[in-house]
Design a protein around this motif. Structure first.
Motif, PDB file in Angstrom:
ATOM      1  N   ARG A 137       2.276 -46.307  34.562  1.00 41.36           N
ATOM      2  CA  ARG A 137       2.046 -47.706  34.192  1.00 41.36           C
ATOM      3  C   ARG A 137       2.624 -48.039  32.823  1.00 41.36           C
ATOM      4  O   ARG A 137       2.888 -49.206  32.520  1.00 41.36           O
ATOM      5  N   GLY A 138       2.791 -47.013  32.013  1.00 41.33           N
ATOM      6  CA  GLY A 138       3.369 -47.214  30.689  1.00 41.33           C
ATOM      7  C   GLY A 138       4.095 -45.970  30.241  1.00 41.33           C
ATOM      8  O   GLY A 138       3.858 -44.879  30.766  1.00 41.33           O
ATOM      9  N   THR A 139       4.994 -46.132  29.264  1.00 37.96           N
ATOM     10  CA  THR A 139       5.798 -45.010  28.777  1.00 37.96           C
ATOM     11  C   THR A 139       5.730 -44.920  27.260  1.00 37.96           C
ATOM     12  O   THR A 139       5.767 -45.942  26.563  1.00 37.96           O
ATOM     13  N   MET A 140       5.632 -43.709  26.753  1.00 37.08           N
ATOM     14  CA  MET A 140       5.795 -43.435  25.320  1.00 37.08           C
ATOM     15  C   MET A 140       7.115 -42.712  25.141  1.00 37.08           C
ATOM     16  O   MET A 140       7.451 -41.831  25.945  1.00 37.08           O
ATOM     17  N   VAL A 141       7.891 -43.061  24.128  1.00 36.43           N
ATOM     18  CA  VAL A 141       9.178 -42.402  23.889  1.00 36.43           C
ATOM     19  C   VAL A 141       9.175 -41.752  22.515  1.00 36.43           C
ATOM     20  O   VAL A 141       8.572 -42.249  21.566  1.00 36.43           O
ATOM     21  N   ASP A 142       9.849 -40.618  22.430  1.00 38.90           N
ATOM     22  CA  ASP A 142       9.958 -39.918  21.153  1.00 38.90           C
ATOM     23  C   ASP A 142      11.078 -38.890  21.261  1.00 38.90           C
ATOM     24  O   ASP A 142      11.624 -38.654  22.353  1.00 38.90           O
ATOM     25  N   ALA A 143      11.419 -38.269  20.133  1.00 38.81           N
ATOM     26  CA  ALA A 143      12.476 -37.256  20.101  1.00 38.81           C
ATOM     27  C   ALA A 143      12.105 -36.175  19.108  1.00 38.81           C
ATOM     28  O   ALA A 143      11.330 -36.403  18.173  1.00 38.81           O
ATOM     29  N   THR A 144      12.660 -34.985  19.320  1.00 42.74           N
ATOM     30  CA  THR A 144      12.453 -33.884  18.382  1.00 42.74           C
ATOM     31  C   THR A 144      13.768 -33.156  18.176  1.00 42.74           C
ATOM     32  O   THR A 144      14.617 -33.116  19.077  1.00 42.74           O
ATOM     33  N   ILE A 145      13.948 -32.609  16.998  1.00 49.33           N
ATOM     34  CA  ILE A 145      15.162 -31.856  16.678  1.00 49.33           C
ATOM     35  C   ILE A 145      14.955 -30.394  17.063  1.00 49.33           C
ATOM     36  O   ILE A 145      13.926 -29.795  16.752  1.00 49.33           O
ATOM     37  N   ILE A 146      15.934 -29.833  17.765  1.00 46.79           N
ATOM     38  CA  ILE A 146      15.948 -28.413  18.091  1.00 46.79           C
ATOM     39  C   ILE A 146      17.056 -27.772  17.262  1.00 46.79           C
ATOM     40  O   ILE A 146      18.221 -28.136  17.402  1.00 46.79           O
ATOM     41  N   ALA A 147      16.684 -26.857  16.394  1.00 42.89           N
ATOM     42  CA  ALA A 147      17.652 -26.263  15.468  1.00 42.89           C
ATOM     43  C   ALA A 147      18.659 -25.386  16.204  1.00 42.89           C
ATOM     44  O   ALA A 147      18.364 -24.776  17.228  1.00 42.89           O
ATOM     45  N   ALA A 148      19.872 -25.338  15.668  1.00 46.04           N
ATOM     46  CA  ALA A 148      20.932 -24.458  16.164  1.00 46.04           C
ATOM     47  C   ALA A 148      21.444 -23.629  14.996  1.00 46.04           C
ATOM     48  O   ALA A 148      21.329 -24.040  13.834  1.00 46.04           O
ATOM     49  N   PRO A 149      22.010 -22.447  15.251  1.00 46.12           N
ATOM     50  CA  PRO A 149      22.553 -21.629  14.160  1.00 46.12           C
ATOM     51  C   PRO A 149      23.635 -22.398  13.401  1.00 46.12           C
ATOM     52  O   PRO A 149      24.581 -22.914  13.999  1.00 46.12           O
ATOM     53  N   SER A 150      23.477 -22.493  12.098  1.00 48.73           N
ATOM     54  CA  SER A 150      24.462 -23.214  11.282  1.00 48.73           C
ATOM     55  C   SER A 150      25.498 -22.280  10.674  1.00 48.73           C
ATOM     56  O   SER A 150      26.467 -22.730  10.065  1.00 48.73           O
ATOM     57  N   SER A 151      25.313 -20.999  10.873  1.00 47.69           N
ATOM     58  CA  SER A 151      26.233 -20.021  10.298  1.00 47.69           C
ATOM     59  C   SER A 151      27.588 -20.050  11.014  1.00 47.69           C
ATOM     60  O   SER A 151      27.675 -20.300  12.217  1.00 47.69           O
ATOM     61  N   THR A 152      28.648 -19.778  10.274  1.00 46.67           N
ATOM     62  CA  THR A 152      29.990 -19.668  10.857  1.00 46.67           C
ATOM     63  C   THR A 152      30.419 -18.213  10.975  1.00 46.67           C
ATOM     64  O   THR A 152      31.576 -17.924  11.278  1.00 46.67           O
ATOM     65  N   LYS A 153      29.455 -17.306  10.765  1.00 47.40           N
ATOM     66  CA  LYS A 153      29.767 -15.877  10.866  1.00 47.40           C
ATOM     67  C   LYS A 153      29.680 -15.440  12.324  1.00 47.40           C
ATOM     68  O   LYS A 153      28.728 -14.802  12.775  1.00 47.40           O
ATOM     69  N   ASN A 154      30.660 -15.852  13.081  1.00 45.41           N
ATOM     70  CA  ASN A 154      30.726 -15.503  14.496  1.00 45.41           C
ATOM     71  C   ASN A 154      32.181 -15.309  14.883  1.00 45.41           C
ATOM     72  O   ASN A 154      33.087 -15.448  14.051  1.00 45.41           O
ATOM     73  N   ALA A 155      32.427 -14.989  16.145  1.00 48.53           N
ATOM     74  CA  ALA A 155      33.789 -14.676  16.586  1.00 48.53           C
ATOM     75  C   ALA A 155      34.750 -15.828  16.367  1.00 48.53           C
ATOM     76  O   ALA A 155      35.904 -15.631  15.997  1.00 48.53           O
ATOM     77  N   GLY A 156      34.256 -17.071  16.576  1.00 49.20           N
ATOM     78  CA  GLY A 156      35.141 -18.231  16.423  1.00 49.20           C
ATOM     79  C   GLY A 156      35.239 -18.736  14.998  1.00 49.20           C
ATOM     80  O   GLY A 156      36.105 -19.556  14.684  1.00 49.20           O
TER      81      GLY A 156
END
Length: 327
Positions: A137-156
Motif C-alpha cells: 500500500r505504500g513504499t519507503m525508499v532509501d540507499a546505502t553505500i557498499i564499499a569497494a577496494p580503493s587500492s590500485t595494488k592489483n594486476a591491472g
C-alpha cells in the motif's frame, strides 16, 4: 543407508544447539525450496557422460550459506569440511565427495549468467505476498553505500572503473550504492537497483516504485523526486532538510512541522532494517567482486534472503513450527 563418518556421528549425538544451527534450522523451514528449485532447474547441468553434477538443492543450499556467512568459494569448501552443521544443512557427509571451490564458483556463475538474482527476489516476494506478508500500500525508499577496494595494488594497477567515489557528511567513500524500495506495512524489500556510489539517490526514486502504492516515504536526499515523477496523485512524504526547519521562526507553524517530520521519520525508520540484516546479520559490508553486474546479482539474493529472515517468525507461526532453543 549411507554410512556416517565419525565426525558426523559425533555431531549427531550432541545435545546442545549453537546459534548457527538454530539459524539454519529456521531458514530450512521458511525458504520456498520448490519455487527456487523450479526456477533454476531448467538451466542446471544434466547428468551426461562426464562427472555427475551434485543435486541442485545441495548446490543451492551451499550458495545460500555463502551469502549468509560471507564466505568466498575456497572458504565455503573448507567450511563444508570443518563445520558439521553446515554440512548437515547441505545434506552432505564426509564419507562422500564434498563440492570443491570450482564447483561452488561455477554454480554462482550459472546464476549470474542467466541473471537469476532478480527472479529469485521476485519469486520470494511473490511467495511472501501470497502468505499475506507484503501488502504494497505504500513504499519507503532509501540507499546505502557498499564499499569497494580503493587500492590500485592489483594486476591491472587500477580501481574498479564501475565503482566511484562520493562524499557523505565529511567522509569520502569509494564503491557502489544499493537502492531499495520497501513495503511500508511489512518492512520487506520489494525492489532493488544498484549504481555507482556517486549517483544521486533522487535519480533512482522512480525505479524503486512497484506502481500500486499510494504513498512514498523518503529522506531529504530525495527532495524533488515528486516533481520529476511520472506518477500523478502519489503522496510523496519527503523529509524536510533539518536546516530549513531549524531556520524557521519559533511558533505554532514550526511546532506543527516538527511534529509532522517526527511522524514521517518514525515510519521511515523501518527502511533501515533490511540494510541492518544484510550488513550486520549477513556481514555484507564490502563488495566481493569486480563490476556492478556480479555484485548486483549477490545483492539481489541478499535482499531476498533478508526478507525471509525478517519474516521468519511469522512464517514459522503459520507452519506451527516451534523455534529451536539456542545453546
Amino acid at each position: 543407508m549411507d554410512q556416517m563418518s565419525f565426525g558426523d556421528s559425533e555431531y549427531a549425538s550432541k545435545r546442545k544447539r549453537t546459534r548457527r544451527e538454530v539459524f539454519l534450522a529456521e531458514m530450512e523451514q521458511v525458504i520456498p525450496w520448490t519455487i527456487l528449485l523450479n526456477l533454476i532447474e531448467p538451466v542446471y547441468p544434466k547428468a551426461g557422460n562426464g562427472r555427475r553434477p551434485y543435486p541442485l538443492k545441495v548446490m543451492l543450499k551451499i550458495h545460500l550459506m555463502q551469502n549468509w556467512f560471507g564466505l568466498s568459494d575456497p572458504a565455503m569448501e573448507e567450511a563444508l569440511y570443518e563445520i558439521a552443521s553446515m554440512r548437515q544443512f547441505a545434506s552432505l557427509s564426509l564419507t562422500k565427495p564434498i563440492p570443491d571451490e570450482t564447483t561452488i564458483l561455477n554454480f554462482r556463475r550459472l546464476l549470474e549468467t542467466y541473471e537469476l538474482g532478480a527472479e529469485i527476489l521476485a519469486r520470494v516476494n511473490g511467495y511472501l505476498s501470497r502468505k499475506g506478508l507484503m501488502l504494497k500500500r505504500g513504499t519507503m525508499v532509501d540507499a546505502t553505500i557498499i564499499a569497494a577496494p580503493s587500492s590500485t595494488k592489483n594486476a591491472g594497477g587500477e580501481r574498479d572503473p564501475e565503482m566511484h567515489q562520493t562524499k557523505k557528511g565529511n567522509e569520502w567513500f569509494f564503491g557502489m550504492k544499493a537502492h531499495i524500495g520497501v513495503d511500508v506495512d511489512s518492512g520487506l524489500v520489494h525492489t532493488v537497483t544498484t549504481t555507482a556510489a556517486n549517483e544521486a539517490d533522487v535519480n533512482e526514486a522512480e525505479y524503486l516504485l512497484h506502481g500500486k502504492e499510494s504513498v512514498v516515504y523518503a529522506d531529504a536526499g530525495y527532495t524533488g523526486a515528486d516533481k520529476h515523477s511520472s506518477r500523478r496523485g502519489l503522496d510523496w512524504q519527503i523529509a524536510r532538510r533539518r536546516s530549513s526547519v531549524k531556520a524557521m521562526p519559533e511558533g505554532r507553524q514550526k511546532r506543527a512541522i516538527e511534529k509532522a517530520e517526527k511522524r514521517k521519520a518514525s515510519i521511515r525508520a523501518r527502511v533501515e532494517h533490511p540494510f541492518r540484516v544484510v550488513k550486520r546479520q549477513f556481514g555484507y559490508v564490502k563488495v566481493r567482486f569486480k563490476g556492478l553486474a556480479k555484485n548486483t546479482a549477490q545483492i539481489l539474493t541478499l535482499f531476498a534472503l533478508s526478507n525471509l529472515w525478517m519474516a521468519r517468525k511469522r512464517l514459522l507461526a503459520m507452519t506451527g513450527e516451534l523455534r529451536p532453543k539456542v545453546a
